[in-house]
Design a protein around this motif. Sequence first.
Motif, mmCIF file in Angstrom:
data_model
loop_
_atom_site.group_PDB
_atom_site.id
_atom_site.type_symbol
_atom_site.label_atom_id
_atom_site.label_comp_id
_atom_site.label_asym_id
_atom_site.label_seq_id
_atom_site.Cartn_x
_atom_site.Cartn_y
_atom_site.Cartn_z
ATOM 1 N N ILE A 21 0.822 -1.211 0.000
ATOM 2 C CA ILE A 21 0.000 0.000 0.000
ATOM 3 C C ILE A 21 0.862 1.270 0.000
ATOM 4 O O ILE A 21 0.644 2.141 -0.851
ATOM 5 C CB ILE A 21 -1.014 -0.028 1.167
ATOM 6 C CG1 ILE A 21 -2.109 -1.044 0.868
ATOM 7 C CG2 ILE A 21 -1.619 1.355 1.389
ATOM 8 C CD1 ILE A 21 -3.084 -1.237 1.992
ATOM 9 N N PRO A 22 1.860 1.415 0.891
ATOM 10 C CA PRO A 22 2.677 2.633 0.808
ATOM 11 C C PRO A 22 3.480 2.729 -0.484
ATOM 12 O O PRO A 22 3.632 3.828 -1.032
ATOM 13 C CB PRO A 22 3.617 2.530 2.009
ATOM 14 C CG PRO A 22 2.994 1.566 2.921
ATOM 15 C CD PRO A 22 2.206 0.640 2.070
ATOM 16 N N ILE A 23 3.973 1.601 -0.980
ATOM 17 C CA ILE A 23 4.735 1.632 -2.231
ATOM 18 C C ILE A 23 3.843 2.078 -3.379
ATOM 19 O O ILE A 23 4.251 2.882 -4.224
ATOM 20 C CB ILE A 23 5.372 0.257 -2.493
ATOM 21 C CG1 ILE A 23 6.458 0.001 -1.453
ATOM 22 C CG2 ILE A 23 5.940 0.182 -3.904
ATOM 23 C CD1 ILE A 23 7.066 -1.370 -1.535
ATOM 24 N N SER A 24 2.613 1.578 -3.417
ATOM 25 C CA SER A 24 1.716 1.982 -4.496
ATOM 26 C C SER A 24 1.319 3.450 -4.373
ATOM 27 O O SER A 24 1.186 4.136 -5.387
ATOM 28 C CB SER A 24 0.476 1.092 -4.507
ATOM 29 O OG SER A 24 -0.241 1.255 -3.301
ATOM 30 N N LEU A 25 1.162 3.949 -3.146
ATOM 31 C CA LEU A 25 0.845 5.366 -2.985
ATOM 32 C C LEU A 25 1.998 6.244 -3.455
ATOM 33 O O LEU A 25 1.774 7.285 -4.082
ATOM 34 C CB LEU A 25 0.520 5.666 -1.517
ATOM 35 C CG LEU A 25 -0.810 5.128 -1.013
ATOM 36 C CD1 LEU A 25 -0.944 5.380 0.476
ATOM 37 C CD2 LEU A 25 -1.956 5.752 -1.766
ATOM 38 N N ILE A 26 3.225 5.834 -3.167
ATOM 39 C CA ILE A 26 4.388 6.584 -3.636
ATOM 40 C C ILE A 26 4.447 6.554 -5.159
ATOM 41 O O ILE A 26 4.702 7.577 -5.804
ATOM 42 C CB ILE A 26 5.672 6.016 -3.003
ATOM 43 C CG1 ILE A 26 5.685 6.311 -1.505
ATOM 44 C CG2 ILE A 26 6.909 6.595 -3.675
ATOM 45 C CD1 ILE A 26 6.772 5.592 -0.752
ATOM 46 N N ALA A 27 4.211 5.390 -5.747
ATOM 47 C CA ALA A 27 4.259 5.276 -7.205
ATOM 48 C C ALA A 27 3.173 6.124 -7.856
ATOM 49 O O ALA A 27 3.414 6.771 -8.879
ATOM 50 C CB ALA A 27 4.115 3.813 -7.613
ATOM 51 N N ILE A 28 1.986 6.145 -7.287
ATOM 52 C CA ILE A 28 0.900 6.958 -7.842
ATOM 53 C C ILE A 28 1.230 8.440 -7.735
ATOM 54 O O ILE A 28 1.009 9.210 -8.670
ATOM 55 C CB ILE A 28 -0.433 6.619 -7.138
ATOM 56 C CG1 ILE A 28 -0.896 5.223 -7.540
ATOM 57 C CG2 ILE A 28 -1.500 7.654 -7.464
ATOM 58 C CD1 ILE A 28 -2.053 4.704 -6.719
ATOM 59 N N SER A 29 1.791 8.849 -6.603
ATOM 60 C CA SER A 29 2.119 10.269 -6.457
ATOM 61 C C SER A 29 3.229 10.677 -7.406
ATOM 62 O O SER A 29 3.216 11.788 -7.951
ATOM 63 C CB SER A 29 2.510 10.567 -5.010
ATOM 64 O OG SER A 29 3.719 9.922 -4.683
ATOM 65 N N TRP A 30 4.201 9.795 -7.638
ATOM 66 C CA TRP A 30 5.248 10.078 -8.625
ATOM 67 C C TRP A 30 4.655 10.178 -10.035
ATOM 68 O O TRP A 30 5.035 11.055 -10.801
ATOM 69 C CB TRP A 30 6.326 9.008 -8.600
ATOM 70 C CG TRP A 30 7.320 9.173 -7.493
ATOM 71 C CD1 TRP A 30 7.476 10.254 -6.684
ATOM 72 C CD2 TRP A 30 8.307 8.224 -7.080
ATOM 73 N NE1 TRP A 30 8.491 10.017 -5.794
ATOM 74 C CE2 TRP A 30 9.015 8.794 -6.013
ATOM 75 C CE3 TRP A 30 8.636 6.939 -7.522
ATOM 76 C CZ2 TRP A 30 10.048 8.131 -5.378
ATOM 77 C CZ3 TRP A 30 9.671 6.274 -6.877
ATOM 78 C CH2 TRP A 30 10.365 6.859 -5.826
ATOM 79 N N ALA A 31 3.749 9.280 -10.366
ATOM 80 C CA ALA A 31 3.145 9.301 -11.696
ATOM 81 C C ALA A 31 2.331 10.578 -11.898
ATOM 82 O O ALA A 31 2.383 11.188 -12.969
ATOM 83 C CB ALA A 31 2.261 8.068 -11.884
ATOM 84 N N ILE A 32 1.599 10.995 -10.894
ATOM 85 C CA ILE A 32 0.837 12.237 -11.000
ATOM 86 C C ILE A 32 1.785 13.417 -11.161
ATOM 87 O O ILE A 32 1.545 14.326 -11.963
ATOM 88 C CB ILE A 32 -0.075 12.403 -9.764
ATOM 89 C CG1 ILE A 32 -1.208 11.379 -9.807
ATOM 90 C CG2 ILE A 32 -0.637 13.820 -9.688
ATOM 91 C CD1 ILE A 32 -2.033 11.344 -8.555
ATOM 92 N N ASP A 33 2.866 13.407 -10.413
ATOM 93 C CA ASP A 33 3.822 14.513 -10.489
ATOM 94 C C ASP A 33 4.495 14.569 -11.855
ATOM 95 O O ASP A 33 4.728 15.643 -12.397
ATOM 96 C CB ASP A 33 4.864 14.346 -9.383
ATOM 97 C CG ASP A 33 5.711 15.585 -9.219
ATOM 98 O OD1 ASP A 33 5.184 16.691 -9.447
ATOM 99 O OD2 ASP A 33 6.893 15.453 -8.875
#
Length: 38
Positions: A21-33
């Motif tokens: 869950i934290p890894i996916s949240l980091i990946a999603i935030s990077w993708a949005i950025d």
Amino acid sequence: MRFFEDETKGFKLDPKIVVSIPISLIAISWAIDIFLAP
């Protein structure tokens, strides 16, 4: 003494879920950025 045989109350989560869950949240935030940055 045995500590781990006592049943504790609360949610039991698979460690894979706790890590993913934290890894996916980091990946999603990077993708949005990356994709939505001006």
